[in-house]
Scaffold this active site. Structure first.
Site, short mmCIF file in Angstrom:
data_model
loop_
_atom_site.label_atom_id
_atom_site.label_comp_id
_atom_site.label_asym_id
_atom_site.label_seq_id
_atom_site.Cartn_x
_atom_site.Cartn_y
_atom_site.Cartn_z
N PRO A 191 12.79 3.17 17.62
CG PRO A 191 10.75 2.65 18.57
CD PRO A 191 12.10 3.21 18.90
CG ASN A 192 9.06 1.97 13.39
OD1 ASN A 192 9.18 0.86 12.87
ND2 ASN A 192 8.20 2.19 14.38
NE ARG A 199 8.31 5.96 10.80
CZ ARG A 199 8.63 6.43 11.98
NH1 ARG A 199 9.89 6.74 12.24
NH2 ARG A 199 7.73 6.56 12.92
CE1 TYR A 204 8.69 11.13 11.75
CE2 TYR A 204 7.54 9.45 10.46
CZ TYR A 204 7.69 10.17 11.63
OH TYR A 204 6.86 9.94 12.68
CG ASN A 255 14.06 10.57 17.20
OD1 ASN A 255 13.02 10.28 17.82
ND2 ASN A 255 14.04 10.98 15.94
CB ALA A 258 6.42 5.26 18.78
CG HIS A 261 4.69 9.82 21.71
ND1 HIS A 261 5.01 11.16 21.72
CD2 HIS A 261 5.05 9.35 20.47
CE1 HIS A 261 5.52 11.50 20.53
NE2 HIS A 261 5.56 10.42 19.76
CG ASP A 268 11.95 5.19 35.64
OD1 ASP A 268 11.60 6.36 35.93
OD2 ASP A 268 11.29 4.17 35.97
CD GLU A 279 12.12 13.62 23.76
OE1 GLU A 279 12.26 13.05 24.87
OE2 GLU A 279 11.02 13.97 23.31
CG HIS A 281 10.97 14.25 18.51
ND1 HIS A 281 10.79 12.90 18.64
CD2 HIS A 281 10.96 14.76 19.77
CE1 HIS A 281 10.68 12.59 19.90
NE2 HIS A 281 10.77 13.69 20.62
CG LEU A 282 13.99 12.95 12.04
CD1 LEU A 282 13.69 11.56 11.50
CD2 LEU A 282 15.15 13.59 11.30
CB SER A 283 7.93 15.09 12.51
OG SER A 283 7.71 14.34 13.70
NE ARG A 288 3.68 13.63 12.99
CZ ARG A 288 4.38 12.51 12.89
NH1 ARG A 288 5.63 12.48 13.35
NH2 ARG A 288 3.86 11.44 12.35
NE ARG A 292 2.68 10.80 15.33
CZ ARG A 292 3.15 9.57 15.18
NH1 ARG A 292 4.24 9.18 15.80
NH2 ARG A 292 2.53 8.71 14.39
C1 DQA Z 1 9.71 10.97 15.76
C2 DQA Z 1 8.31 11.37 16.16
C3 DQA Z 1 7.61 10.22 16.86
O1 DQA Z 1 6.29 10.59 17.21
C4 DQA Z 1 7.53 9.03 15.94
O2 DQA Z 1 6.93 7.93 16.60
C5 DQA Z 1 8.84 8.65 15.37
C6 DQA Z 1 9.71 9.72 14.91
C7 DQA Z 1 10.42 12.07 14.96
O3 DQA Z 1 11.64 12.02 14.87
O4 DQA Z 1 9.78 12.96 14.43
O5 DQA Z 1 9.14 7.49 15.20
O6 DQA Z 1 10.45 10.73 16.92
#
Ligand code: DQA
Length: 328
Positions: A191-192, A199, A204, A255, A258, A261, A268, A279, A281-283, A288, A292
């Protein structure tokens, strides 16, 4: 909206070459070494017809046999399992593009032309059930002239069989290890992530989601493997994508956004599949907010890469490229 471009991924090594060049012998040993099935087109046809190849030729003619063979080759290439397939000497024609079998050509198939000197074949092979050669072994030289260009046209690798089966098997095995198969990876974005660019650019980055997809695509193209990229804001669609990647992909880069978390459903699903996942993550999620710092999904992955921006994705893809994802 999730787009899942499904591609079939059941690897095949296909051995072609003149009758008596050693295809089935090599195929059996190679299949054993890889732990894959060994399939043979002539053997399958004989079993389905309840008679030998020579008898099929005598009773029904070569045209009838070639039709059976075309169907058999197409079926063998669609087998559900990874397999080493030895083809009858004339069957390579069915691998040409435009034939039923040829149209299926994908990065899942390695075609090996096993060549052997005509004199050596005549000296060592039993040609008694080879209908085109039984009564006329000199015809083998003509077959070589006719078929060598075809074998060269359809093969990916040309290996010369000088009689040392272990050496031939080793050479084909090395070709597989060097990544001649197209490794397929599914990248799943949660998501997002579709809002990248607008964003929280301070966290990001200023580059758009499209730029991320291009980055992934460029990396895949430059390093010779296949990648599909999907994005969804819905947990259930991400679970579906993970469930569906079995038998299709060699690896998953995820990725979960959210969901990282708190989604035990994604955890599963990752646990339930035998496709390895990394897995990303950009950040840098370790640097953080407290919530997170915890990933409930990472323990179901082979590892986690975080904080490298777009490079988190290319680093994960690099892992699959170097590992080959082939489970050899
Ligand atoms: C994220 C980190 C997550 O905590 C956050 O909710 C995201 C992006 C990242 O790529 O850094 O949506 O997965």
């Amino acid at each position: 909206m999730m787009t899942n471009r499904k591609t079939v991924n059941r690897k095949k090594v296909v051995l072609i070459g003149l009758p008596g060049c050693g295809k089935s012998t090599v195929a059996k040993v190679l299949a054993d070494r890889l732990g894959w099935l060994w399939l043979d087109s002539d053997r399958e046809i004989e079993m389905s017809q309840g008679m030998g190849i020579s008898e099929i030729f005598e009773r029904f003619g070569e045209g009838f046999f070639r039709d059976l063979e075309a169907r058999c080759v197409a079926d063998l290439l669609c087998e559900d399992e990874c397999a080493v397939i030895s083809l009858g000497g004339g069957a390579a024609r069915h691998l040409l593009k435009g034939t039923n079998a040829g149209q299926e050509a994908t990065g899942d198939r390695l075609i090996v032309y096993l060549s052997r000197h005509v004199e050596e074949i005549l000296r060592t092979a039993d040609l008694s059930d080879r209908p085109l050669l039984r009564d006329n072994p000199e015809r083998l030289q003509e077959l070589f002239q006719e078929r060598h260009p075809l074998y060269m046209q359809v093969c990916n690798v040309h290996v010369c069989n000088d009689g040392n089966v272990d050496e031939v098997v080793e050479r084909v095995y090395q070709a597989i290890e060097q990544g001649v198969f197209c490794v397929k990876v599914l990248v799943i974005n949660g998501p997002n992530l579709n809002l990248l660019g607008s964003r929280e650019p301070g966290i990001y980055g200023a580059n758009s989601y499209e730029a991320l997809v291009n980055h992934i695509g460029d990396y895949a193209r430059d390093h010779g493997f296949c990648v599909d990229v999907v994005q969804s804001n819905c947990e259930g669609e991400i679970v579906d994508a993970i469930q569906n990647c079995r038998d299709t992909y060699d690896g998953v880069v995820i990725n979960p956004g959210a969901y990282t978390h708190y989604s035990y459903a994604i955890y599963d699903a990752l646990r339930a599949t035998d496709v390895p996942a990394v897995e990303v993550h950009l950040s840098n999620i370790s640097d953080r907010e407290a919530f997170r710092k915890i990933s409930v999904t990472a323990p179901a992955c082979v590892g986690q890469i975080s904080g490298l921006g777009f490079y988190s994705y290319s680093a994960a893809l690099g892992y699959f490229r170097d590992k080959g994802g082939l489970n050899l």
